[in-house]
Design a protein around this motif. Sequence first.
Motif, PDB file in Angstrom:
ATOM      1  N   LEU A   1      36.038  13.981 -57.731  1.00 46.93           N
ATOM      2  CA  LEU A   1      34.852  13.128 -57.808  1.00 46.93           C
ATOM      3  C   LEU A   1      35.044  11.958 -58.768  1.00 46.93           C
ATOM      4  N   ASP A   2      35.696  12.197 -59.907  1.00 37.49           N
ATOM      5  CA  ASP A   2      35.844  11.136 -60.910  1.00 37.49           C
ATOM      6  C   ASP A   2      36.748   9.997 -60.456  1.00 37.49           C
ATOM      7  N   ARG A   3      37.412  10.142 -59.323  1.00 39.81           N
ATOM      8  CA  ARG A   3      38.225   9.053 -58.788  1.00 39.81           C
ATOM      9  C   ARG A   3      37.349   7.943 -58.211  1.00 39.81           C
ATOM     10  N   LEU A   4      36.094   8.271 -57.894  1.00 39.46           N
ATOM     11  CA  LEU A   4      35.169   7.262 -57.371  1.00 39.46           C
ATOM     12  C   LEU A   4      34.572   6.410 -58.478  1.00 39.46           C
ATOM     13  N   GLY A   5      34.519   6.934 -59.699  1.00 39.07           N
ATOM     14  CA  GLY A   5      33.954   6.181 -60.806  1.00 39.07           C
ATOM     15  C   GLY A   5      33.925   6.999 -62.066  1.00 39.07           C
ATOM     16  N   ARG A   6      33.634   6.327 -63.163  1.00 38.99           N
ATOM     17  CA  ARG A   6      33.696   6.987 -64.456  1.00 38.99           C
ATOM     18  C   ARG A   6      32.431   7.759 -64.793  1.00 38.99           C
ATOM     19  N   ASP A   7      31.260   7.218 -64.471  1.00 39.07           N
ATOM     20  CA  ASP A   7      30.043   7.931 -64.870  1.00 39.07           C
ATOM     21  C   ASP A   7      29.192   8.316 -63.665  1.00 39.07           C
ATOM     22  N   THR A   8      28.326   9.275 -63.901  1.00 36.41           N
ATOM     23  CA  THR A   8      27.504   9.856 -62.843  1.00 36.41           C
ATOM     24  C   THR A   8      26.651   8.819 -62.150  1.00 36.41           C
ATOM     25  N   VAL A   9      26.084   7.899 -62.914  1.00 37.60           N
ATOM     26  CA  VAL A   9      25.185   6.898 -62.347  1.00 37.60           C
ATOM     27  C   VAL A   9      25.918   6.048 -61.306  1.00 37.60           C
ATOM     28  N   ASP A  10      27.106   5.555 -61.644  1.00 36.14           N
ATOM     29  CA  ASP A  10      27.865   4.722 -60.709  1.00 36.14           C
ATOM     30  C   ASP A  10      28.316   5.511 -59.481  1.00 36.14           C
ATOM     31  N   VAL A  11      28.832   6.710 -59.713  1.00 35.05           N
ATOM     32  CA  VAL A  11      29.299   7.533 -58.601  1.00 35.05           C
ATOM     33  C   VAL A  11      28.131   7.861 -57.681  1.00 35.05           C
ATOM     34  N   MET A  12      26.999   8.205 -58.293  1.00 31.98           N
ATOM     35  CA  MET A  12      25.811   8.552 -57.510  1.00 31.98           C
ATOM     36  C   MET A  12      25.374   7.368 -56.647  1.00 31.98           C
ATOM     37  N   GLY A  13      25.366   6.175 -57.220  1.00 30.95           N
ATOM     38  CA  GLY A  13      24.986   4.982 -56.466  1.00 30.95           C
ATOM     39  C   GLY A  13      25.908   4.745 -55.282  1.00 30.95           C
ATOM     40  N   LEU A  14      27.214   4.881 -55.522  1.00 31.75           N
ATOM     41  CA  LEU A  14      28.196   4.671 -54.458  1.00 31.75           C
ATOM     42  C   LEU A  14      28.027   5.720 -53.351  1.00 31.75           C
ATOM     43  N   VAL A  15      27.921   6.991 -53.739  1.00 27.44           N
ATOM     44  CA  VAL A  15      27.779   8.068 -52.750  1.00 27.44           C
ATOM     45  C   VAL A  15      26.476   7.913 -51.972  1.00 27.44           C
ATOM     46  N   ARG A  16      25.396   7.551 -52.667  1.00 25.41           N
ATOM     47  CA  ARG A  16      24.105   7.359 -51.992  1.00 25.41           C
ATOM     48  C   ARG A  16      24.201   6.230 -50.972  1.00 25.41           C
ATOM     49  N   ASN A  17      24.811   5.100 -51.357  1.00 24.32           N
ATOM     50  CA  ASN A  17      24.963   3.969 -50.432  1.00 24.32           C
ATOM     51  C   ASN A  17      25.764   4.369 -49.196  1.00 24.32           C
ATOM     52  N   LEU A  18      26.845   5.087 -49.410  1.00 23.75           N
ATOM     53  CA  LEU A  18      27.669   5.516 -48.278  1.00 23.75           C
ATOM     54  C   LEU A  18      26.896   6.471 -47.376  1.00 23.75           C
ATOM     55  N   THR A  19      26.173   7.405 -47.976  1.00 22.43           N
ATOM     56  CA  THR A  19      25.396   8.375 -47.202  1.00 22.43           C
ATOM     57  C   THR A  19      24.329   7.661 -46.373  1.00 22.43           C
ATOM     58  N   GLU A  20      23.670   6.667 -46.970  1.00 18.66           N
ATOM     59  CA  GLU A  20      22.644   5.900 -46.243  1.00 18.66           C
ATOM     60  C   GLU A  20      23.238   5.134 -45.067  1.00 18.66           C
ATOM     61  N   GLN A  21      24.521   4.758 -45.167  1.00 20.29           N
ATOM     62  CA  GLN A  21      25.204   4.051 -44.073  1.00 20.29           C
ATOM     63  C   GLN A  21      25.728   5.018 -43.008  1.00 20.29           C
ATOM     64  N   GLY A  22      25.551   6.321 -43.250  1.00 20.52           N
ATOM     65  CA  GLY A  22      26.054   7.310 -42.303  1.00 20.52           C
ATOM     66  C   GLY A  22      27.518   7.629 -42.512  1.00 20.52           C
ATOM     67  N   VAL A  23      28.052   7.300 -43.677  1.00 17.36           N
ATOM     68  CA  VAL A  23      29.446   7.586 -44.008  1.00 17.36           C
ATOM     69  C   VAL A  23      29.480   8.846 -44.871  1.00 17.36           C
ATOM     70  N   ARG A  24      30.304   9.800 -44.471  1.00 13.61           N
ATOM     71  CA  ARG A  24      30.426  11.043 -45.233  1.00 13.61           C
ATOM     72  C   ARG A  24      31.422  10.862 -46.368  1.00 13.61           C
ATOM     73  N   VAL A  25      31.168  11.569 -47.464  1.00 12.17           N
ATOM     74  CA  VAL A  25      32.093  11.583 -48.590  1.00 12.17           C
ATOM     75  C   VAL A  25      32.521  13.026 -48.793  1.00 12.17           C
ATOM     76  N   ARG A  26      33.819  13.247 -48.790  1.00 13.76           N
ATOM     77  CA  ARG A  26      34.363  14.598 -48.999  1.00 13.76           C
ATOM     78  C   ARG A  26      35.141  14.614 -50.301  1.00 13.76           C
ATOM     79  N   ILE A  27      34.833  15.609 -51.155  1.00 14.08           N
ATOM     80  CA  ILE A  27      35.488  15.745 -52.457  1.00 14.08           C
ATOM     81  C   ILE A  27      36.264  17.054 -52.421  1.00 14.08           C
ATOM     82  N   LEU A  28      37.585  16.943 -52.395  1.00 16.40           N
ATOM     83  CA  LEU A  28      38.434  18.103 -52.148  1.00 16.40           C
ATOM     84  C   LEU A  28      38.368  19.168 -53.237  1.00 16.40           C
TER      85      LEU A  28
END
Length: 187
Positions: A67-94
């Motif tokens: 997960l931390d590869r997407l960003g350093r802090d929770t707020v930024d990662v959350m924003g990115l994941v939320r935007n992708l989810t709203e676009q219908g793009v799945r995010v998988r964290i191994l």
Amino acid sequence: MMARYGYARISTDEQTHDPQVLELKREGLEEIITDTLSGRIPAVERPGLSSLLKRLVKGDSVVVAKLDRLGRDTVDVMGLVRNLTEQGVRVRILNIGIETGTPNGQLFLTILAGFAQFEREIIRERTKAGLAAVRLAGVQLGRRPVLTSSQRTHVCELKKAGRSLAEIAKIFKVSRSTVWRTLKCGV
């Protein structure tokens, strides 16, 4: 057709993408985008991730090793994941086995949102406490006044003597608005 993309990020040239890339290849990913930048850099400013975000369409997936590869802090990662989810793009964290398009993934996203809000509140509290401590120590916050106390008194005297704002401003090498604010505050 749905596409799956891998994303790997390291912070410095001394590190290597190899462990992340190996995990992504084990997942069957052929196209892996990499960046060598700090996680503090926003996603849109990371060349690899930025170009990937522009290509993604509904139904695509982004896979990261951690997960931390997407960003350093929770707020930024959350924003990115939320935007992708709203676009219908799945995010998988191994490393935690989560995919946002599943019920478990949605639960994780909700928990992550809670942590992001908590992090914002903690930062806000610390900032307020720090500012209060600085004020108690007698430190004046904000920009320093352009004019000293004696200069402000002199500005008032000059105005009482009939000088214009422009003349006073020229004498002190400040703007007319600085003189006006000084007169308005009454020194």
